[in-house]
Design an enzyme around this catalytic site. Structure first.
Site, PDB file in Angstrom:
ATOM      1  N   ASP A  10       0.869  -1.165   0.000  1.00 23.29           N
ATOM      2  CA  ASP A  10       0.000   0.000   0.000  1.00 23.29           C
ATOM      3  C   ASP A  10       0.915   1.227   0.000  1.00 23.29           C
ATOM      4  O   ASP A  10       2.122   1.115   0.257  1.00 23.29           O
ATOM      5  CB  ASP A  10      -0.890  -0.040   1.245  1.00 23.29           C
ATOM      6  CG  ASP A  10      -1.741   1.198   1.408  1.00 23.29           C
ATOM      7  OD1 ASP A  10      -2.453   1.556   0.453  1.00 23.29           O
ATOM      8  OD2 ASP A  10      -1.675   1.824   2.483  1.00 23.29           O
ATOM      9  N   ASP A  12      -0.153   5.216   0.891  1.00 23.39           N
ATOM     10  CA  ASP A  12      -0.399   6.219   1.935  1.00 23.39           C
ATOM     11  C   ASP A  12      -0.483   5.557   3.310  1.00 23.39           C
ATOM     12  O   ASP A  12      -1.300   4.658   3.521  1.00 23.39           O
ATOM     13  CB  ASP A  12      -1.709   6.954   1.661  1.00 23.39           C
ATOM     14  CG  ASP A  12      -1.704   7.687   0.334  1.00 23.39           C
ATOM     15  OD1 ASP A  12      -1.553   8.909   0.340  1.00 23.39           O
ATOM     16  OD2 ASP A  12      -1.848   7.017  -0.711  1.00 23.39           O
TER      17      ASP A  12
END
Length: 226
Positions: A10, A12
């Protein structure tokens, strides 16, 4: 040791602390709506389901709902404001770069699986000199369904030539854990990411406090799951 394995990340709250720059763009919209500004702590709680949801959640803090017509006008302003200042204050988490180098040296393929628009994800990675570590960046445009749907993760893994049975996801939130579990992929989460749920309660296979722990955790979790 990791030859043939794919490690999906991922973005952020996992690799990069993007909240300071997202706050700037979000508060541009709050100004247009005449609403109170959000702060970085608020932002870290509302990021994760894409730009539209982030704007909706920010407005909801002031008990304001945004209809589809209004969102269609505001979202391009948000995205352009964010793009212009995408890496003013955003930084990779301490040790993340070194961890990626170590994983690649052990033979792993790295790929990004994010709900952030692909062009913005690529831009922030490029600005922070991280883009070249990855075989691909798979944002919401790459799949009909985004995280927490497992199709997003499966698309990212297979898109870079990986095998879902020989993969792992590194994330920070419920979306990541659900996507991984529904794809039958092990998942490790950060303890410092963008979620209101504490890392031990997310249901991941493991969690870490600093990136210098990641390599050993990846090896341990993959051994447990294969």
């Amino acid at each position: 040791m990791l030859q043939g394995y794919t490690i999906a990340f991922d973005l952020d709250g996992t690799l990069v602390d993007t909240a300071p720059d997202l706050v700037r763009a979000t508060n541009e919209i709050m100004d247009i709506l005449g609403l109170a500004h959000v702060d970085v702590a608020d932002m870290r709680k509302i990021v994760g389901r894409g730009a539209r949801v982030s704007v909706e959640r920010a407005a909801a803090i002031s008990n304001r709902q945004i209809d589809d017509e209004e969102m269609a006008r505001l979202l391009p302003i948000f995205l352009e404001t964010y793009r212009k200042g995408i890496a003013i204050s955003s930084r990779a988490y301490e040790g993340a770069r070194e961890a990626m180098i170590a994983l690649k040296e052990m033979g792993a393929k790295l790929v990004i699986c994010t709900n952030k628009p692909t062009h913005l994800a690529q831009l922030v990675l490029q600005e922070l000199e991280l883009l070249d570590y990855f075989h691909g960046v798979y944002g919401p445009e790459s799949t009909p369904k985004t995280k927490p749907d497992p199709l997003h993760l499966i698309t990212a893994i297979q898109g870079c030539g990986g095998d879902v049975a020989r993969a792992i996801l590194i994330g920070d939130s419920e979306n990541d854990v659900l996507a991984a579990q529904n794809a039958s992929v092990p998942v490790i989460v950060t303890s410092f990411g963008y979620t209101m749920t504490k890392a031990p309660d997310l249901g991941a296979d493991a969690f870490f406090d600093h990136y210098d722990e990641l390599l050993e955790l990846v090896i341990a979790v993959l051994k447990l799951n294969h």
